[in-house]
Design an enzyme around this catalytic site. Structure first.
Site, PDB file in Angstrom:
ATOM      1  N   GLU A   1       0.871  -1.164   0.000  1.00 17.03           N
ATOM      2  CA  GLU A   1       0.000   0.000   0.000  1.00 17.03           C
ATOM      3  C   GLU A   1       0.915   1.222   0.000  1.00 17.03           C
ATOM      4  O   GLU A   1       1.791   1.335   0.869  1.00 17.03           O
ATOM      5  CB  GLU A   1      -0.868  -0.026   1.266  1.00 17.03           C
ATOM      6  CG  GLU A   1      -1.895   1.064   1.270  1.00 17.03           C
ATOM      7  CD  GLU A   1      -2.748   1.081   2.542  1.00 17.03           C
ATOM      8  OE1 GLU A   1      -2.689   0.117   3.333  1.00 17.03           O
ATOM      9  OE2 GLU A   1      -3.461   2.083   2.717  1.00 17.03           O
TER      10      GLU A   1
ATOM     11  N   ARG B   1       4.886 -12.965   9.676  1.00 17.34           N
ATOM     12  CA  ARG B   1       5.582 -11.715   9.373  1.00 17.34           C
ATOM     13  C   ARG B   1       6.923 -11.670  10.103  1.00 17.34           C
ATOM     14  O   ARG B   1       7.120 -12.361  11.094  1.00 17.34           O
ATOM     15  CB  ARG B   1       4.720 -10.511   9.741  1.00 17.34           C
ATOM     16  CG  ARG B   1       4.422 -10.407  11.228  1.00 17.34           C
ATOM     17  CD  ARG B   1       3.461  -9.254  11.554  1.00 17.34           C
ATOM     18  NE  ARG B   1       4.094  -7.970  11.361  1.00 17.34           N
ATOM     19  CZ  ARG B   1       3.673  -7.047  10.492  1.00 17.34           C
ATOM     20  NH1 ARG B   1       2.623  -7.262   9.735  1.00 17.34           N
ATOM     21  NH2 ARG B   1       4.297  -5.905  10.389  1.00 17.34           N
TER      22      ARG B   1
ATOM     23  N   LYS C   1       4.646   0.611   9.305  1.00 18.34           N
ATOM     24  CA  LYS C   1       4.730   1.869   8.560  1.00 18.34           C
ATOM     25  C   LYS C   1       4.145   3.020   9.356  1.00 18.34           C
ATOM     26  O   LYS C   1       4.654   4.138   9.316  1.00 18.34           O
ATOM     27  CB  LYS C   1       3.962   1.736   7.241  1.00 18.34           C
ATOM     28  CG  LYS C   1       4.831   1.313   6.083  1.00 18.34           C
ATOM     29  CD  LYS C   1       4.038   1.297   4.800  1.00 18.34           C
ATOM     30  CE  LYS C   1       3.150   0.092   4.728  1.00 18.34           C
ATOM     31  NZ  LYS C   1       2.369  -0.029   3.506  1.00 18.34           N
TER      32      LYS C   1
HETATM   33  P1  ATP Z   1       2.655  -2.132   7.918  1.00 21.68           P
HETATM   34  O1  ATP Z   1       1.939  -2.724   9.079  1.00 21.68           O
HETATM   35  O2  ATP Z   1       4.091  -1.888   8.176  1.00 21.68           O
HETATM   36  O3  ATP Z   1       1.971  -0.926   7.348  1.00 21.68           O
HETATM   37  P2  ATP Z   1       1.403  -3.589   5.903  1.00 21.68           P
HETATM   38  O4  ATP Z   1       1.186  -5.032   5.904  1.00 21.68           O
HETATM   39  O5  ATP Z   1       0.211  -2.753   6.178  1.00 21.68           O
HETATM   40  O6  ATP Z   1       2.610  -3.256   6.823  1.00 21.68           O
HETATM   41  P3  ATP Z   1       1.558  -3.386   3.088  1.00 21.68           P
HETATM   42  O7  ATP Z   1       2.052  -2.283   2.234  1.00 21.68           O
HETATM   43  O8  ATP Z   1       0.132  -3.707   3.036  1.00 21.68           O
HETATM   44  O9  ATP Z   1       2.006  -3.060   4.566  1.00 21.68           O
HETATM   45  O10 ATP Z   1       2.428  -4.695   2.838  1.00 21.68           O
HETATM   46  C1  ATP Z   1       2.761  -5.207   1.577  1.00 21.68           C
HETATM   47  C2  ATP Z   1       3.125  -6.656   1.729  1.00 21.68           C
HETATM   48  O11 ATP Z   1       4.198  -6.810   2.629  1.00 21.68           O
HETATM   49  C3  ATP Z   1       1.961  -7.450   2.303  1.00 21.68           C
HETATM   50  O12 ATP Z   1       1.830  -8.632   1.556  1.00 21.68           O
HETATM   51  C4  ATP Z   1       2.361  -7.708   3.716  1.00 21.68           C
HETATM   52  O13 ATP Z   1       1.830  -8.909   4.188  1.00 21.68           O
HETATM   53  C5  ATP Z   1       3.887  -7.756   3.629  1.00 21.68           C
HETATM   54  N1  ATP Z   1       4.494  -7.389   4.903  1.00 21.68           N
HETATM   55  C6  ATP Z   1       4.299  -6.260   5.612  1.00 21.68           C
HETATM   56  N2  ATP Z   1       4.986  -6.287   6.765  1.00 21.68           N
HETATM   57  C7  ATP Z   1       5.650  -7.471   6.799  1.00 21.68           C
HETATM   58  C8  ATP Z   1       6.529  -8.106   7.733  1.00 21.68           C
HETATM   59  N3  ATP Z   1       6.881  -7.528   8.878  1.00 21.68           N
HETATM   60  N4  ATP Z   1       7.006  -9.336   7.421  1.00 21.68           N
HETATM   61  C9  ATP Z   1       6.679  -9.920   6.264  1.00 21.68           C
HETATM   62  N5  ATP Z   1       5.861  -9.390   5.351  1.00 21.68           N
HETATM   63  C10 ATP Z   1       5.341  -8.176   5.597  1.00 21.68           C
HETATM   64 MG    MG Z   2      -1.519  -3.499   4.736  1.00 21.36          MG
END
Ligand code: ATP
Ligand code: MG
Length: 554
Positions: free
Chosen positions: A33, A261, A271
């Protein structure tokens, strides 16, 4: 192709292929995102998704999951592309935006209404929450649930046309209010938001929810395996329900697989929290070298190889765990040990005058660049030198094998020197050391092989180049387990950056470019920071030399 079986995801993919599914090949996606910069957790997801595509000779798309108009920005879109490329992966010509599918997603929603599987609800957010029930109690059906298909089609179109205010109506899937899985209790799939989207502008005032947009974006792109983190496990039934309801063939449609994760000790991987650190001025930006963002790690001096090796070493698991950040540090140390040239730099200089060395004389000492890659350079040696303050002790314990009054030490690539006199100012601070050198003790000399206990690094006072050196500690203070406290802002480490403005580096480093890595003998691995100009060199310390992880492994 040989079967790949190093993780449970590969076993699942192998099983699918064996069962005749996905005859077009494996197709994954990385779906960030664009509401912030990528962090080390995303690196794991990138390595996994692009890595699987490589292993199966398949494809991996980059897809911006930009269905939330409020928080997204093109700055993030650009940084994400740069970071994925820098990590060494390519999406070829397959960069997509979920917002490209807004038209198609709208049509799918209409189709769902026509099939009697979605309805427009007038309950407000609070009421929807009350009706939803709890983990132990079933939900209650909305009084608007049994609207006719015609009425729903009409209302949904009017939602799209902007006839209603934000929150006045939503579109919900009609699944099962008694389901044990709350995600199946008629989830909201479209909401009204009169907001300008970074790509579609004001074209839309209704936006699809993640649980609706994601499976369908996967299906539109021909994704076979939609790999996501464990918190989406409970969303999988809806993922499957939606694709089944819209008639996608089970042998070709995407399936979701969850993995744990990445959580790292001493490290914030969210983020939202990272944005707070940036916006509230705790760091200089998303690429501050203390940040666990990919851009921060890059500026800190991490290499793509180190991060990829780290992700490989961490592996893919089905249960959440906390990985020791020492392992990440080990990976970059390992890569830089192999690849970074060795040079001499004095971080906290103490002047040494060699009283028996002829004034005005200068020699060039041959110094090897790397213990196993080889290569050599010349380092100038003069009457006045700098050594590290901590390499001298006036009242030294017995085991101190560096320089002390009356003691001898070898200067790396140079002579053996002996400390004769300690010069102090009127306050008693040491200002310089007067030493003598043994003229026969350099390579090729009569006493070249004479043994002294310590060897220290040095630079020529006359020839050295001034440098700024930035040393880092963890940004967040954690407990002994490395867990980041809930109030992480209160735990920001005020001493996480130490700036040394008067370091002295050997003259071979005079005109160097951003991003070049070195091992400063005895003090660690360093990288040239982007703040460097032709007359002001700035180094970041990547990591020290001591490897606590290698010890743990043994
Ligand atoms: P954040 O909580 O940091 O905002 P998010 O999951 O909301 O992370 P996205 O941009 O939606 O952020 O993530 C893109 C991809 O990266 C998704 O498939 C998500 O599952 C993966 N991802 C995010 N954080 C992790 C992590 N700590 N370990 C492994 N994969 C991750
Ligand atoms: Mg997300």
């Amino acid at each position: 192709m040989a079967e790949i079986t190093s993780s449970f995801i590969q076993s699942e993919i192998n099983e699918d292929l064996k069962n005749g599914k996905y005859t077009e090949g494996v197709h994954t996606r990385f779906p960030p995102e664009p509401n912030g910069y990528l962090h080390v957790g995303h690196a794991k997801s990138i390595c996994l998704n692009f890595g699987l595509a490589q292993q199966y000779d398949g494809k991996c798309n980059l897809r911006f999951d930009d269905t939330n108009p409020v928080k997204e920005d093109t700055e993030y879109v650009d940084s994400i592309q740069a970071d994925v490329k820098w990590l060494g992966f390519s999406w070829d010509d397959r960069m997509f935006y979920a917002s490209d599918y807004f038209g198609k997603l709208y049509d799918f929603a209409v189709e769902l209404i026509k099939r009697g599987l979605a309805f427009v609800d007038d309950l407000n957010a609070e009421e929807i929450r009350q009706y939803r029930g709890t983990l132990t109690e079933p939900g209650k059906e909305s009084p608007y649930r049994n609207r006719s298909v015609e009425e729903n089609l009409d209302l949904f179109q009017r939602m799209k046309n902007g006839e209603f205010a934000d929150g006045e109506k939503v579109l919900r899937a009609k699944v099962d209010m008694a389901s044990g899985n709350i995600n199946m209790r008629d989830p909201v799939i479209y909401r009204i938001a009169h907001a300008t989207h970074h790509r579609t502008g004001d074209e839309w005032c209704i936006y699809p929810m993640y649980d609706f947009a994601h499976p369908l974006s996967d299906a539109i792109e021909g994704i076979t395996h939609s790999i996501c983190t464990l918190e989406f496990e409970d969303h999988r039934p809806f993922y499957d329900w939606l694709l089944e309801s819209l008639g996608f063939d089970v042998n070709t449609r995407p399936r979701q697989i969850e993995f744990a994760r990445l959580n790292l000790t001493n490290t914030v991987t969210s983020k939202r929290k990272l944005r707070q650190l940036v916006e509230e001025g705790y760091v200089t930006g998303w690429d501050d070298p203390r940040m666990p963002t990919i851009s921060g790690l890059r500026r800190r001096g991490y290499t793509p190889t180190a991060i990829r090796n780290f992700c490989k070493e961490v592996g893919v698991a089905k249960a959440n765990s906390l990985v020791d950040v020492a392992m990440l540090e080990h990976c970059v140390r390992d890569d830089l040990n192999t690849n970074a040239d060795r040079v001499m730099a004095v971080l906290r200089p103490l002047k040494v005058v060699l009283t028996n060395y002829p004034e005005g004389q200068k020699e060039y000492m041959l110094a090897e660049n790397h213990p196993f890659k080889g290569g050599h350079r010349y380092v100038p040696f003069t009457r006045e030198l700098y050594i590290e303050q901590e390499d001298f002790m006036e009242e030294a314990p017995k085991k101190f094998f560096r320089l002390k009054p009356g003691g001898e030490v070898r200067l790396k690539h140079g002579y053996i020197i002996k400390c004769e006199d300690v010069i102090k100012d009127e306050n008693g601070n040491i200002t310089e050391l007067h030493c003598t050198y043994d003229p026969e003790s350099k390579t090729g000399g009569a006493t070249a092989n004479r043994k002294v206990k310590g060897t220290i690094h040095w630079v020529s006072a006359e020839e050295a180049v001034d440098a700024e050196v930035r040393l880092y500690d963890f940004l967040i203070e954690t407990d002994e387990n490395g867990d980041v406290p809930a109030d992480f802002l209160a735990a920001v480490n005020k001493a996480s950056l130490e700036t040394i403005t008067d370091a002295k580096v050997e003259p071979s480093l005079k005109f160097i470019a951003e991003g070049t890595h070195y091992q400063f003998l005895r003090t660690g691995y360093f990288v040239v920071d982007k703040d460097t100009t032709p007359d002001h060199i700035v180094f970041n310390r990547v990591v020290g030399l001591k490897d606590s992880w290698a010890k743990v492994k043994k």
